[in-house]
Design a protein around this motif. Structure first.
Motif, PDB file in Angstrom:
ATOM      1  N   ILE A  20      12.960  -4.905  -3.997  1.00  0.00           N
ATOM      2  CA  ILE A  20      11.720  -4.140  -4.063  1.00  0.00           C
ATOM      3  C   ILE A  20      11.926  -2.865  -4.878  1.00  0.00           C
ATOM      4  O   ILE A  20      11.119  -2.530  -5.751  1.00  0.00           O
ATOM      5  N   GLY A  21      13.014  -2.143  -4.588  1.00  0.00           N
ATOM      6  CA  GLY A  21      13.281  -0.900  -5.306  1.00  0.00           C
ATOM      7  C   GLY A  21      13.476  -1.115  -6.795  1.00  0.00           C
ATOM      8  O   GLY A  21      12.984  -0.329  -7.619  1.00  0.00           O
ATOM      9  N   LEU A  22      14.183  -2.176  -7.163  1.00  0.00           N
ATOM     10  CA  LEU A  22      14.401  -2.457  -8.580  1.00  0.00           C
ATOM     11  C   LEU A  22      13.092  -2.824  -9.266  1.00  0.00           C
ATOM     12  O   LEU A  22      12.869  -2.458 -10.434  1.00  0.00           O
ATOM     13  N   ALA A  23      12.212  -3.524  -8.574  1.00  0.00           N
ATOM     14  CA  ALA A  23      10.906  -3.857  -9.151  1.00  0.00           C
ATOM     15  C   ALA A  23      10.118  -2.586  -9.462  1.00  0.00           C
ATOM     16  O   ALA A  23       9.512  -2.465 -10.535  1.00  0.00           O
ATOM     17  N   PHE A  24      10.111  -1.629  -8.545  1.00  0.00           N
ATOM     18  CA  PHE A  24       9.443  -0.355  -8.793  1.00  0.00           C
ATOM     19  C   PHE A  24      10.035   0.331 -10.023  1.00  0.00           C
ATOM     20  O   PHE A  24       9.310   0.840 -10.889  1.00  0.00           O
ATOM     21  N   ALA A  25      11.366   0.364 -10.104  1.00  0.00           N
ATOM     22  CA  ALA A  25      12.028   1.043 -11.218  1.00  0.00           C
ATOM     23  C   ALA A  25      11.713   0.376 -12.546  1.00  0.00           C
ATOM     24  O   ALA A  25      11.413   1.045 -13.539  1.00  0.00           O
ATOM     25  N   LEU A  26      11.769  -0.947 -12.584  1.00  0.00           N
ATOM     26  CA  LEU A  26      11.551  -1.660 -13.837  1.00  0.00           C
ATOM     27  C   LEU A  26      10.104  -1.556 -14.303  1.00  0.00           C
ATOM     28  O   LEU A  26       9.837  -1.498 -15.505  1.00  0.00           O
ATOM     29  N   ASN A  27       9.162  -1.527 -13.365  1.00  0.00           N
ATOM     30  CA  ASN A  27       7.767  -1.322 -13.744  1.00  0.00           C
ATOM     31  C   ASN A  27       7.616   0.007 -14.478  1.00  0.00           C
ATOM     32  O   ASN A  27       6.915   0.093 -15.498  1.00  0.00           O
ATOM     33  N   ALA A  28       8.276   1.041 -13.983  1.00  0.00           N
ATOM     34  CA  ALA A  28       8.187   2.352 -14.632  1.00  0.00           C
ATOM     35  C   ALA A  28       8.897   2.374 -15.978  1.00  0.00           C
ATOM     36  O   ALA A  28       8.428   3.024 -16.922  1.00  0.00           O
ATOM     37  N   ALA A 126       2.580  -4.022  -1.684  1.00  0.00           N
ATOM     38  CA  ALA A 126       2.390  -4.836  -0.487  1.00  0.00           C
ATOM     39  C   ALA A 126       3.741  -5.225   0.114  1.00  0.00           C
ATOM     40  O   ALA A 126       3.931  -5.204   1.339  1.00  0.00           O
ATOM     41  N   ALA A 127       4.698  -5.567  -0.739  1.00  0.00           N
ATOM     42  CA  ALA A 127       6.042  -5.893  -0.256  1.00  0.00           C
ATOM     43  C   ALA A 127       6.684  -4.674   0.401  1.00  0.00           C
ATOM     44  O   ALA A 127       7.314  -4.780   1.463  1.00  0.00           O
ATOM     45  N   ALA A 128       6.512  -3.501  -0.227  1.00  0.00           N
ATOM     46  CA  ALA A 128       7.084  -2.276   0.337  1.00  0.00           C
ATOM     47  C   ALA A 128       6.444  -1.927   1.672  1.00  0.00           C
ATOM     48  O   ALA A 128       7.130  -1.505   2.619  1.00  0.00           O
ATOM     49  N   SER A 129       5.126  -2.118   1.784  1.00  0.00           N
ATOM     50  CA  SER A 129       4.428  -1.838   3.041  1.00  0.00           C
ATOM     51  C   SER A 129       4.906  -2.778   4.146  1.00  0.00           C
ATOM     52  O   SER A 129       5.125  -2.360   5.292  1.00  0.00           O
ATOM     53  N   SER A 130       5.093  -4.046   3.807  1.00  0.00           N
ATOM     54  CA  SER A 130       5.589  -5.009   4.788  1.00  0.00           C
ATOM     55  C   SER A 130       7.002  -4.656   5.225  1.00  0.00           C
ATOM     56  O   SER A 130       7.330  -4.729   6.418  1.00  0.00           O
ATOM     57  N   TYR A 131       7.844  -4.257   4.284  1.00  0.00           N
ATOM     58  CA  TYR A 131       9.220  -3.881   4.619  1.00  0.00           C
ATOM     59  C   TYR A 131       9.223  -2.643   5.511  1.00  0.00           C
ATOM     60  O   TYR A 131       9.989  -2.568   6.489  1.00  0.00           O
ATOM     61  N   GLU A 132       8.368  -1.667   5.200  1.00  0.00           N
ATOM     62  CA  GLU A 132       8.286  -0.447   6.006  1.00  0.00           C
ATOM     63  C   GLU A 132       7.849  -0.773   7.425  1.00  0.00           C
ATOM     64  O   GLU A 132       8.392  -0.241   8.402  1.00  0.00           O
ATOM     65  N   ARG A 133       6.863  -1.644   7.560  1.00  0.00           N
ATOM     66  CA  ARG A 133       6.368  -2.020   8.876  1.00  0.00           C
ATOM     67  C   ARG A 133       7.450  -2.738   9.681  1.00  0.00           C
ATOM     68  O   ARG A 133       7.643  -2.461  10.873  1.00  0.00           O
ATOM     69  N   THR A 142      10.435   6.354  -0.673  1.00  0.00           N
ATOM     70  CA  THR A 142      11.725   6.070  -1.308  1.00  0.00           C
ATOM     71  C   THR A 142      11.585   4.972  -2.354  1.00  0.00           C
ATOM     72  O   THR A 142      12.187   5.055  -3.438  1.00  0.00           O
ATOM     73  N   PHE A 143      10.802   3.941  -2.049  1.00  0.00           N
ATOM     74  CA  PHE A 143      10.556   2.910  -3.057  1.00  0.00           C
ATOM     75  C   PHE A 143       9.862   3.509  -4.279  1.00  0.00           C
ATOM     76  O   PHE A 143      10.191   3.174  -5.421  1.00  0.00           O
ATOM     77  N   HIS A 144       8.904   4.393  -4.044  1.00  0.00           N
ATOM     78  CA  HIS A 144       8.227   5.039  -5.156  1.00  0.00           C
ATOM     79  C   HIS A 144       9.168   5.981  -5.910  1.00  0.00           C
ATOM     80  O   HIS A 144       8.954   6.249  -7.100  1.00  0.00           O
TER      81      HIS A 144
END
Length: 391
Positions: A20-28, A126-133, A142-144
């Motif tokens: 999830i974190g890498l997806a956020f980074a690569l999008n940016a 949505a993946a980050a929200s599910s992981y947080e929950r 942190t993902f952001h």
């Protein structure tokens, strides 16, 4: 501090959090590459600020169109596969703006890029929200933060590419290929990701509790779009800086975002989401004024950095609250808020272009700054029913 270290530990050792974190980074990385070359494309095509503002509508238009599509894809294949599909789409489309022969074609290719971005944005949030929950603690910010890290990396690469004299097409092609390779490296983590149970329709208009979140998202996205789309143009074409300095405003903005997001979850747990929301919005207001009013390159860079620090936790807070809306899946509720939020991104480019043509880009930045005051005031309307923790 222990919460920060725990979240970082998850990003390093948990395959799901790492994906999830890498997806956020690569999008940016993908989109900061484009942002650093906007000024070059504007000069190459001979576009005025007004025309450029209209052309840049393509990216948010595509993103808004993608929102109901993203919800449907998430419902069909899950957050992980949806993120990968959208990421590869972004990689394929990234190179196209550099070869657009004119304003109409540039608009169309930006629509395609926006389609990929909107789908990827909703899917990974949505993946980050599910992981947080499932983890039971704050980790959305942190993902952001990883998104901000990617923004810095993309801006540094863009600066080096400009200094080396690399044409926009070559630069964007290299970034797209490298990003696609790293997305493939995420696949193992996504395979272990278990999507949350989905409730209700795949897309819905914001309910009353979500409307306040959506309205705030509108203004925040507009503020972010101003820096992303116009900081390089402002520094290079309006303040007269050397071309290699043009990406530094966005780099400072991304750095402020990263710092704020690394410590954002711990700050939210200690002071409450609403306190951080108010303080961050007012900080962004001050940062935009510092960037615009003195009209000097060093102060503009500092101002954009302060703006990034102020805005850093705002979107994660809103998406986290939306993702915890009772009776709705995280993908559906986030898409509902994002549908209005992206409208702010949609309105930003033509609004800034029109104001710049009439009164100058500095005045346009000042007017957007006052929108952050509205966000600070509106945070008082958010209650426990939105899923956030009150101050």
């Amino acid at each position: 501090m222990s919460a920060v270290l725990k979240n970082i530990d998850d990003l390093i050792y948990d395959p799901v959090a790492r994906a999830i974190g890498l997806a956020f980074a690569l999008n940016a990385v993908l989109f900061s590459a484009w942002y650093t070359r906007i000024a070059d494309v504007q000069v190459a095509l001979g576009l005025s600020d007004g025309v450029l503002g209209l052309v840049m509508l393509g990216l948010p238009v595509g993103s808004i169109i993608a929102l109901p599509i993203a919800s449907a894809i998430i419902g069909a294949v899950g957050e992980g596969r949806s993120t990968l599909i959208a990421g590869f789409t972004c990689c394929a489309a990234l190179v196209l703006p550099a070869f657009a022969p004119g304003a109409p074609s540039l608009f169309l290719v930006l629509v395609v890029l926006g389609l990929g971005n909107g789908t990827m944005d909703v899917s990974m949030n949505a993946a980050a929200s599910s992981y947080e929950r499932l983890s039971g603690r704050s980790i959305m910010t942190t993902f952001h933060a990883m998104f901000s890290v990617g923004g810095i990396v993309g801006a540094v690469i863009g600066t080096l590419a400009i200094m080396a004299g690399l044409a926009p097409g070559g630069h964007l092609a290299l970034v797209a290929l490298a990003t696609a390779a790293l997305l493939i490296a995420c696949i193992a983590g996504w395979r272990r990701f278990q999507p949350a149970v989905r409730l209700g329709p795949v897309f819905a208009l914001p309910s009353r509790p979500l409307l306040v979140l959506a309205g705030m998202a509108f203004l925040i996205f507009m503020g972010e779009s101003v820096v992303a789309d116009w900081s390089a143009v402002f520094i290079a074409n309006h303040l007269g800086a050397a071309p290699a300095m043009a990406p530094l405003g966005f780099m400072a903005f991304s750095t402020g975002m990263m710092v704020g997001r690394v410590f954002g979850d711990a700050a939210i747990d200690r002071f409450g989401a609403l306190t951080i929301m108010r303080f961050g919005a007012l900080m962004a207001f001050g940062g935009l004024l510092v960037a615009a009013v003195p009209a000097s390159v060093p102060l503009a860079i500092v101002g954009f950095g302060v703006t990034g620090l102020g805005l850093s936790a705002l979107v994660p807070i809103l998406f986290g609250m939306a993702g915890r809306t009772p009776g709705m899946s995280s993908g559906t509720s986030i898409a509902a808020v994002a549908s209005i939020g992206y409208s702010g991104w949609l309105a930003g480019p033509p609004l800034i272009g029109a104001i710049s043509e009439a009164f100058g880009l500095s005045m346009a930045l000042v007017l957007i700054a006052f929108g952050m005051c509205v966000v600070a005031a509106a945070s008082g309307l958010i209650g426990p029913r939105s899923g956030g923790r009150a101050a």
